[in-house]
Design an enzyme around this catalytic site. Structure first.
Site, PDB file in Angstrom:
ATOM      1  N   ILE A 101      -5.055   3.581  -1.315  1.00  0.00           N
ATOM      2  CA  ILE A 101      -5.267   2.637  -0.221  1.00  0.00           C
ATOM      3  C   ILE A 101      -4.413   3.013   0.982  1.00  0.00           C
ATOM      4  CG2 ILE A 101      -3.474   1.005  -0.952  1.00  0.00           C
ATOM      5  CD1 ILE A 101      -5.549  -1.255  -0.249  1.00  0.00           C
ATOM      6  N   CYS A 102      -4.875   2.616   2.154  1.00  0.00           N
ATOM      7  CA  CYS A 102      -4.134   2.736   3.404  1.00  0.00           C
ATOM      8  C   CYS A 102      -3.863   4.219   3.732  1.00  0.00           C
ATOM      9  CB  CYS A 102      -2.859   1.906   3.340  1.00  0.00           C
ATOM     10  SG  CYS A 102      -2.065   1.619   4.927  1.00  0.00           S
TER      11      CYS A 102
END
Length: 193
Positions: A101-102
């Site tokens: 994620i991110c």
């Protein structure tokens, strides 16, 4: 099912802890594993915490999936660790679950696992993903085959819910949605995930 979460100093607090919390609520084993040589770590916002294990203490082959949280400094440290890249490559070769994620997808990009996949990340990370099959600008969580990616901290719970669904099915996901009151949020905003 047993998931390996790889960690370094500078990972994003919500992203590293929320997935652990949600998966453990669903009775999915997830181990927080430090790559730094110390179990004592600090998040990108100065939260001190302790990993379950050091990378040297575990055998990655004992795990069925790997999760990479974001936080730019932490993700860059993981990306630059040859051991982490090797683990991700082996998990891809074995078609094991891989999630990030991110800023975390920079690790997957370096390992070459996004080359034929749809993926997303934090918007400013898009330019760093050189080997992605198709970048999904409008999606918050993208699953393509064995790889799941997410945008950032605010959608970490949705990435965690997707992982629960992939591992244990829709019923398990719905139980966690009720237990965490995602149901109330979705009803309030008239959305469904």
């Amino acid at each position: 099912m047993k998931i390996l979460e790889l960690l370094a100093d500078g990972n994003e607090t919500i992203e590293l802890l929320t997935v652990v919390d949600y998966l453990r609520r669903a009775d999915i084993k997830i181990d927080m594993v430090s790559t730094t040589g110390s179990k004592d770590l600090v998040t990108s916002h100065g939260v001190r915490y302790q990993a379950d294990y050091l990378l040297e203490e575990i055998n990655p082959e004992d795990y069925d999936g790997v999760y990479i949280p974001g936080g730019t400094k932490g993700a860059e440290t993981l990306r630059d660790d040859d051991r982490v890249i090797e683990i991700v490559k082996k998990f891809e070769a074995a078609n094991k679950l891989i999630a990030a994620i991110c800023a975390g997808p920079i690790v997957l990009d370096k390992a070459g696992v996004l080359a034929d996949k749809k993926a997303t990340s934090f918007p400013t990370i898009k330019q760093e993903l050189k080997n992605v099959g198709e970048y999904m600008d409008d999606e918050i969580v993208v699953t393509d085959g064995n790889v799941t990616t997410g945008r950032g901290a605010a959608v970490t719970n949705y990435l965690a819910l997707r992982l629960i669904e992939l591992i244990k099915g829709k019923e398990a996901k719905e139980e966690i949605k009720y237990g965490t009151q995602h149901v109330a949020v979705e009803n309030y905003f008239d959305i469904e995930f």
